[in-house]
Write a protein that holds these residues in place. Structure first.
Motif, mmCIF file in Angstrom:
data_model
loop_
_atom_site.group_PDB
_atom_site.id
_atom_site.type_symbol
_atom_site.label_atom_id
_atom_site.label_comp_id
_atom_site.label_asym_id
_atom_site.label_seq_id
_atom_site.Cartn_x
_atom_site.Cartn_y
_atom_site.Cartn_z
ATOM 1 N N THR A 84 8.585 4.564 1.087
ATOM 2 C CA THR A 84 7.842 3.305 1.088
ATOM 3 C C THR A 84 6.690 3.432 2.073
ATOM 4 O O THR A 84 6.901 3.706 3.259
ATOM 5 N N ARG A 85 5.465 3.235 1.592
ATOM 6 C CA ARG A 85 4.266 3.490 2.394
ATOM 7 C C ARG A 85 3.592 2.194 2.808
ATOM 8 O O ARG A 85 3.421 1.280 1.997
ATOM 9 N N THR A 86 3.191 2.124 4.060
ATOM 10 C CA THR A 86 2.320 1.064 4.546
ATOM 11 C C THR A 86 1.192 1.710 5.354
ATOM 12 O O THR A 86 1.277 2.874 5.744
ATOM 13 N N GLN A 87 0.141 0.918 5.627
ATOM 14 C CA GLN A 87 -1.042 1.478 6.261
ATOM 15 C C GLN A 87 -1.675 0.454 7.182
ATOM 16 O O GLN A 87 -1.774 -0.728 6.854
ATOM 17 N N THR A 88 -2.094 0.916 8.359
ATOM 18 C CA THR A 88 -2.907 0.115 9.266
ATOM 19 C C THR A 88 -4.098 0.965 9.669
ATOM 20 O O THR A 88 -3.963 1.922 10.440
ATOM 21 N N TYR A 92 -0.752 5.833 8.841
ATOM 22 C CA TYR A 92 0.133 5.690 7.680
ATOM 23 C C TYR A 92 1.587 5.763 8.132
ATOM 24 O O TYR A 92 1.947 6.567 9.017
#
Length: 498
Positions: A84-88, A92
């Motif tokens: 599960t990928r999230t990004q700020t 990453y």
């Protein structure tokens, strides 16, 4: 055929500007100790694809993992899988999905990503510690990896971009999970698979005749999954073949992976190479092939055959086919020629490999026959979002187009095709209308829209419809949303539909 080799680069090494492992672990680890390695498994002019391996060198199991890293400006993660990928910003974060969070001592888990841009990961952490061991690095997005951190060249030189793999959320397995690391273990797992089973390939080369006749079910499909660096190779064929292909004692088909009477499988992530044929499905409906890499085959890359209906091939790369028989080196082959229905016509005398979807793949270069060959007697497939690179098409056995459509009622949309030397190229897309028994209106009722074609100053039409009289009442339709460049004749030889 040349062997497939992948270059491994530890993320810690990328930080130090050296392509060597740099692992710093306590002498007597108490609990799990996780390190991370990235393997760049494919590279192109504007990006790369990578497998990420989380390894536990400690003395207790890790029950979850979170990998984080920065990418330098100009590089982004375009897609990822098995996490599960999230990004700020340029940071990453990848968290395990439900079935791959446990990392036992001495074992590993994997996920993967595609990058747009060539910058390597920086400032990597796993569960808050440095990916190579030791304290967590300080984030510094402005840093860039030096050229010495670049891995060696990919197995097959290609300037075409890999497909953008859509992020997926993988459900937990509903059956046994079988980890395999050798050809013998893979053969055993394929022979004993039960509905719901997940067979997980470790990175490495598997040589043998890999065949299964074990069916999954609609609610409990069987999964074969592994990183791109898990490579299946069949050095056959050998022995005496039966009159029609079927698994037979003493005969090795030479196929890299063969599903026979094996519906409801999911094939994901791994590579098939250096085999007579790549992946062959016989009477194996509802099979999904995703994220695979098929290359350097003597004949075709992937074949849906003997009424292997309702299948999908998506987000995959197929190149360097037809090395021995160029005229039979199709990238994706749907159905069978009517002349072969005596063997493969198991549905009322025809091969009804219907409703197959070919989505978001890169096919070519050096696919020696059609990139997709749609055979007579097949119905209602979808060919969407693919990239065709016509370099190396042979012209043998009338193989002189990206797609030859002899099937009925296909939707062909939003594909991008190019051609450049070397090769023999006549049209981008063609139809033909072979007569068959049983009789169908072959090559009719197909629709093209939103396709972009560059014929390299060599090809005649982007879309050439062979006959309208043979399709009375079920005409082929070419919409004005299709575009063409560098054609010697034009977009199409029939009236365009607005």
């Amino acid at each position: 055929m040349r062997p497939f080799r992948a270059a491994a680069v530890t993320l810690a090494a990328a930080l130090l500007g050296a392509a060597v492992p740099y692992l710093l672990t306590p002498a007597h680890a108490a609990g799990p100790v996780l390190t991370v390695t990235v393997t760049r498994v494919s590279t192109w002019s504007s990006g790369y694809g990578a497998d990420v391996t989380i390894t536990n060198s400690g003395d207790a199991a890790a029950t979850g993992w979170t990998v984080e890293f920065d990418l330098p400006a100009g590089t982004t993660v375009s897609s990822s899988w098995s996490a599960t990928r999230t990004q700020t910003g340029q940071r990453y974060r990848f968290v395990n999905v439900s079935w791959n969070g446990t990392v036992n001592p001495g074992a590993s888990q994997t996920f993967g990503f595609n990058a747009a841009g060539l910058g390597l990961p920086l400032n990597c952490t796993v569960n808050g510690s440095a990916c190579g061991g030791g304290p967590a690095p300080s984030a510094s997005p402005s840093r860039t990896a030096g050229p010495s951190a670049s891995p060696s060249a990919p197995a097959s030189p290609s300037a075409s971009p890999s497909p953008s793999v859509s992020p997926t959320s993988t459900p937990p397995p509903n059956g046994p999970v079988v980890d395999v690391a050798s050809a013998a273990q893979l053969t055993s797992a394929l022979n004993s698979a039960v509905p719901g089973a997940v067979i997980r390939l470790a990175a490495g080369t598997y040589r043998g005749a890999f065949t299964t006749t074990r069916p999954g079910t609609a609610s409990l499909p069987i999964t074969l999954t592994g990183p791109r660096s898990a490579v299946l190779i069949n050095d056959g064929p050998s022995g005496t073949a039966p009159s029609c292909p079927q698994p037979t004692a003493g005969w090795d088909s030479g196929y890299g992976l063969w599903l026979f009477d094996a519906p409801y499988w999911k094939l994901d992530g791994f590579t098939v190479a250096e085999s007579k044929k790549g992946i062959v499905l016989d009477n194996s409906h509802h099979v999904t092939i995703s994220n695979v890499y098929v290359h350097h085959t003597e004949d075709e890359g992937v074949h849906f055959r003997r009424s292997s209906a309702d299948g999908v091939i998506r987000d995959s790369v197929i190149e360097y086919t037809g090395l021995v028989q160029p005229g039979y080196g199709e990238g994706v082959y749907l159905g069978s020629a009517g002349s072969n229905w005596a063997c493969h016509g198991n549905s009322g005398g025809a091969d009804r490999s219907d409703r197959v979807q070919v989505l978001n793949n890169r096919i070519g270069p050096y696919v020696a026959a059609e990139h997709i060959d749609v055979k007579e007697g097949t119905f209602s497939g979808v060919i969407r979002g693919n990239t065709f690179d016509g370099r190396g098409i042979s012209g043998q056995n009338s193989a002189d187009s990206w797609i030859d459509v002899k099937g009925i009622g296909y939707l062909i949309e939003n594909n991008t095709g190019t051609f450049a030397s070397p090769g023999t190229f006549v049209n981008g897309y063609e139809t033909h209308n072979p007569a068959t028994t049983p009789a169908f209106l072959n090559g009719c009722g197909n629709v093209w829209r939103g396709n972009s074609s560059n014929l390299g100053g060599v090809g005649q039409y982007a879309i050439r419809i062979t006959s309208t009289s043979k399709c009375a009442g079920n005409l082929n339709v070419v919409y004005a949303s299709n575009t063409v460049a560098n054609a010697t004749a034009g977009l199409t030889n029939i009236a365009v539909t607005p």
